[in-house]
Design a protein around this motif. Structure first.
Motif, mmCIF file in Angstrom:
data_model
loop_
_atom_site.group_PDB
_atom_site.id
_atom_site.type_symbol
_atom_site.label_atom_id
_atom_site.label_comp_id
_atom_site.label_asym_id
_atom_site.label_seq_id
_atom_site.Cartn_x
_atom_site.Cartn_y
_atom_site.Cartn_z
ATOM 1 N N GLU A 1 0.825 -1.204 0.000
ATOM 2 C CA GLU A 1 0.000 0.000 0.000
ATOM 3 C C GLU A 1 0.862 1.257 0.000
ATOM 4 N N VAL A 2 2.002 1.194 0.643
ATOM 5 C CA VAL A 2 2.919 2.343 0.669
ATOM 6 C C VAL A 2 3.418 2.628 -0.741
ATOM 7 N N PHE A 3 3.819 1.569 -1.464
ATOM 8 C CA PHE A 3 4.271 1.759 -2.842
ATOM 9 C C PHE A 3 3.136 2.298 -3.714
ATOM 10 N N ALA A 4 1.902 1.871 -3.446
ATOM 11 C CA ALA A 4 0.757 2.380 -4.206
ATOM 12 C C ALA A 4 0.603 3.881 -4.000
ATOM 13 N N ALA A 5 0.735 4.335 -2.762
ATOM 14 C CA ALA A 5 0.613 5.767 -2.462
ATOM 15 C C ALA A 5 1.745 6.561 -3.110
ATOM 16 N N ILE A 6 2.954 6.030 -3.022
ATOM 17 C CA ILE A 6 4.104 6.706 -3.641
ATOM 18 C C ILE A 6 3.917 6.814 -5.150
ATOM 19 N N HIS A 7 3.493 5.726 -5.758
ATOM 20 C CA HIS A 7 3.308 5.710 -7.203
ATOM 21 C C HIS A 7 2.196 6.660 -7.621
ATOM 22 N N ASP A 8 1.120 6.691 -6.862
ATOM 23 C CA ASP A 8 0.004 7.589 -7.165
ATOM 24 C C ASP A 8 0.464 9.046 -7.134
ATOM 25 N N THR A 9 1.243 9.386 -6.135
ATOM 26 C CA THR A 9 1.787 10.747 -6.029
ATOM 27 C C THR A 9 2.706 11.047 -7.212
ATOM 28 N N ALA A 10 3.563 10.097 -7.546
ATOM 29 C CA ALA A 10 4.488 10.283 -8.668
ATOM 30 C C ALA A 10 3.725 10.464 -9.978
ATOM 31 N N GLN A 11 2.643 9.711 -10.165
ATOM 32 C CA GLN A 11 1.848 9.857 -11.387
ATOM 33 C C GLN A 11 1.260 11.263 -11.487
ATOM 34 N N GLY A 12 0.783 11.783 -10.373
ATOM 35 C CA GLY A 12 0.245 13.139 -10.368
ATOM 36 C C GLY A 12 1.308 14.158 -10.724
ATOM 37 N N LEU A 13 2.488 13.986 -10.167
ATOM 38 C CA LEU A 13 3.594 14.891 -10.476
ATOM 39 C C LEU A 13 4.029 14.755 -11.936
ATOM 40 N N HIS A 14 3.982 13.543 -12.460
ATOM 41 C CA HIS A 14 4.336 13.314 -13.860
ATOM 42 C C HIS A 14 3.334 14.010 -14.775
ATOM 43 N N GLN A 15 2.050 13.875 -14.460
ATOM 44 C CA GLN A 15 1.014 14.521 -15.272
ATOM 45 C C GLN A 15 1.134 16.042 -15.213
ATOM 46 N N ALA A 16 1.611 16.561 -14.089
ATOM 47 C CA ALA A 16 1.795 18.009 -13.946
ATOM 48 C C ALA A 16 3.087 18.485 -14.589
ATOM 49 N N GLY A 17 3.921 17.565 -15.064
ATOM 50 C CA GLY A 17 5.155 17.921 -15.727
ATOM 51 C C GLY A 17 6.339 18.111 -14.796
ATOM 52 N N VAL A 18 6.171 17.751 -13.532
ATOM 53 C CA VAL A 18 7.244 17.914 -12.556
ATOM 54 C C VAL A 18 8.236 16.757 -12.623
ATOM 55 N N ILE A 19 7.732 15.559 -12.972
ATOM 56 C CA ILE A 19 8.579 14.367 -13.073
ATOM 57 C C ILE A 19 8.690 13.976 -14.543
ATOM 58 N N SER A 20 9.897 13.708 -14.988
ATOM 59 C CA SER A 20 10.140 13.332 -16.387
ATOM 60 C C SER A 20 9.653 11.906 -16.658
ATOM 61 N N ASP A 21 9.556 11.578 -17.941
ATOM 62 C CA ASP A 21 9.173 10.219 -18.346
ATOM 63 C C ASP A 21 10.167 9.200 -17.805
ATOM 64 N N THR A 22 11.446 9.535 -17.861
ATOM 65 C CA THR A 22 12.490 8.631 -17.373
ATOM 66 C C THR A 22 12.325 8.368 -15.880
ATOM 67 N N GLU A 23 12.078 9.414 -15.140
ATOM 68 C CA GLU A 23 11.896 9.273 -13.685
ATOM 69 C C GLU A 23 10.628 8.473 -13.382
ATOM 70 N N MET A 24 9.567 8.680 -14.173
ATOM 71 C CA MET A 24 8.322 7.941 -13.959
ATOM 72 C C MET A 24 8.536 6.457 -14.210
ATOM 73 N N LYS A 25 9.319 6.128 -15.217
ATOM 74 C CA LYS A 25 9.616 4.714 -15.490
ATOM 75 C C LYS A 25 10.357 4.093 -14.312
ATOM 76 N N ARG A 26 11.226 4.874 -13.684
ATOM 77 C CA ARG A 26 11.949 4.381 -12.505
ATOM 78 C C ARG A 26 10.979 4.104 -11.364
ATOM 79 N N PHE A 27 10.009 4.992 -11.177
ATOM 80 C CA PHE A 27 8.983 4.763 -10.150
ATOM 81 C C PHE A 27 8.165 3.522 -10.480
ATOM 82 N N ASP A 28 7.812 3.362 -11.751
ATOM 83 C CA ASP A 28 7.054 2.174 -12.152
ATOM 84 C C ASP A 28 7.804 0.902 -11.776
ATOM 85 N N LYS A 29 9.075 0.851 -12.123
ATOM 86 C CA LYS A 29 9.869 -0.346 -11.846
ATOM 87 C C LYS A 29 9.989 -0.616 -10.351
#
Length: 103
Positions: free
Chosen positions: A6-34
């Motif tokens: 559940e902790v990883f789910a919350a972290i990933h959800d936050t990262a997705q929001g930041l990615h959609q807002a343009g704060v996190i790059s595609d490369t960084e988002m892929k790292r979060f996914d992995k």
């Protein structure tokens, strides 16, 4: 998607929001996914056939739901080819949640 916890789910959800807002790059988002998502484990032909039969679908109907050709499903079930990428993720989703999860 299946998360490691559940902790990883919350972290990933936050990262997705930041990615959609343009704060996190595609490369960084892929790292979060992995780091947050579980890997889709390889499936044997017998497992794929069992998933399809559990959903009471023909190879042709199953192929339509997975957006692949009927011959592809046949090759997977006979072990000639192995699903990977998006197809493996979809198969895993159907295995865990049922065909309705991808409809």
């Amino acid at each position: 998607m299946k998360y490691k916890s559940e902790v990883f789910a919350a972290i990933h959800d936050t990262a997705q929001g930041l990615h959609q807002a343009g704060v996190i790059s595609d490369t960084e988002m892929k790292r979060f996914d992995k780091s947050c998502l579980t890997k889709a484990e390889p499936l044997t032909g017998e497992q794929i056939r069992a998933i399809r039969e559990h959903e009471d679908l023909t190879q042709a109907a199953f192929a339509i739901h997975l957006n692949v050709g009927k011959n592809q499903v046949s090759d997977w079930e006979r072990g000639i080819k192995k699903p990977s990428g998006a197809a493996l993720k979809l198969l895993t989703l159907v295995k865990n949640k049922g065909i309705e999860a991808i409809m």
